[in-house]
Motif scaffolding. Structure first.
Motif, short mmCIF file in Angstrom:
data_model
loop_
_atom_site.label_atom_id
_atom_site.label_comp_id
_atom_site.label_asym_id
_atom_site.label_seq_id
_atom_site.Cartn_x
_atom_site.Cartn_y
_atom_site.Cartn_z
N ALA A 133 0.82 -1.20 0.00
CA ALA A 133 0.00 0.00 0.00
C ALA A 133 0.86 1.26 0.00
O ALA A 133 0.56 2.23 -0.70
CB ALA A 133 -0.93 0.00 1.21
N GLN A 134 1.93 1.25 0.76
CA GLN A 134 2.82 2.40 0.83
C GLN A 134 3.44 2.71 -0.53
O GLN A 134 3.50 3.87 -0.94
CB GLN A 134 3.93 2.15 1.87
N THR A 135 3.90 1.68 -1.21
CA THR A 135 4.50 1.87 -2.53
C THR A 135 3.49 2.46 -3.50
O THR A 135 3.80 3.37 -4.28
CB THR A 135 5.04 0.53 -3.06
N TYR A 136 2.27 1.96 -3.45
CA TYR A 136 1.20 2.46 -4.33
C TYR A 136 0.92 3.93 -4.04
O TYR A 136 0.83 4.76 -4.96
CB TYR A 136 -0.05 1.62 -4.11
N LEU A 137 0.77 4.28 -2.76
CA LEU A 137 0.42 5.65 -2.41
C LEU A 137 1.55 6.63 -2.74
O LEU A 137 1.30 7.74 -3.17
CB LEU A 137 0.06 5.73 -0.93
N GLN A 138 2.80 6.19 -2.56
CA GLN A 138 3.92 7.05 -2.91
C GLN A 138 3.94 7.35 -4.40
O GLN A 138 4.33 8.44 -4.83
CB GLN A 138 5.23 6.39 -2.49
N ALA A 139 3.49 6.40 -5.20
CA ALA A 139 3.49 6.58 -6.66
C ALA A 139 2.29 7.40 -7.13
O ALA A 139 2.24 7.80 -8.30
CB ALA A 139 3.49 5.22 -7.36
N LEU A 140 1.33 7.65 -6.24
CA LEU A 140 0.13 8.40 -6.62
C LEU A 140 0.45 9.89 -6.55
O LEU A 140 0.12 10.58 -5.59
CB LEU A 140 -1.02 8.04 -5.68
N THR A 141 1.10 10.39 -7.59
CA THR A 141 1.61 11.76 -7.56
C THR A 141 0.77 12.76 -8.34
O THR A 141 0.78 13.95 -8.05
CB THR A 141 3.04 11.81 -8.11
#
Length: 211
Positions: free
Chosen positions: A40-48
């Motif tokens: 989830a963290q990786t996904y949210l970090q990529a949501l730019t």
């Protein structure tokens, strides 16, 4: 002028809460739980840079709908279509809210709001939030229940994700009084090159001859 979480709108607070997945708060979770959090963290970090539509259902069953745009670092816009005209905008320095029904404009520095964490260039997951549980479904979907570690009695947020492909689907906020507000993302798509004007909001109440 102070803008509270409730004043800014529950949708905005919930988005801010997306940053609340700190590794330090993972004590007691299983290895599978921690792997789910990392995903989830990786996904949210990529949501730019993204846009989408949402439907919000409040504690009394009232529904509010609208559109949102996100551009990290620092920028977000929640544009309500029902009720029409309500706006919440972060321009990178301040979070501003305008309610045309009441003709009221408020703003607060971005750094003084929970939004500052999620809208940072790098999302931090190592401070501030406690993970209550991670729930996984056979379909691959999962949900994360989190709360403010410093103020655990002020409520919690449940973030729900589709598993394949991974996508944030909805969140549910429970406030200190037990009221629940559910925000469903009916669409969420990556959208590069958003127009900078989306993240500008002048005070519409400042008119010539008006103090």
């Amino acid at each position: 002028m102070i803008v509270s979480r409730r004043t800014l709108g529950l949708g905005v607070f919930a988005i801010a809460a997306l940053a609340g997945l700190p590794a330090a708060a993972q004590a007691g979770l299983s290895a599978e739980d921690r792997a789910t959090l990392a995903r989830a963290q990786t996904y949210l970090q990529a949501l730019t840079s993204a846009r989408g539509d949402f439907v919000e259902t409040g504690p009394g069953g009232q529904r509010r709908a609208g559109r949102f745009w996100l551009q990290r670092p620092g920028r977000m816009r929640f544009e309500y279509t029902d009720p029409a005209g309500l706006l919440v905008v972060s321009d990178g320095s301040n979070v501003k809210r305008y309610d045309p029904r009441l003709d009221v404009f408020r703003q607060v520095p971005l750094g003084a709001t929970p939004l500052s964490t999620f809208l940072a260039r790098t999302v931090r997951f190592d401070q501030g939030v406690s993970i209550d549980r991670v729930t996984r479904m056979a379909s691959g979907a999962f949900a994360i229940t989190a709360r403010d570690a410093a103020k655990p009695n002020e409520g919690s947020v449940i973030l729900a994700f589709a598993g394949d492909p991974l996508r944030l689907q909805e969140w549910t906020i429970t406030d200190a009084q037990g009221g629940r507000t559910r925000t469903q993302l009916t669409t969420l798509v990556n959208q590069p090159n958003l127009d900078a004007s989306l993240f500008r909001l002048r005070d519409p109440t400042r008119r010539p001859g008006r103090n």
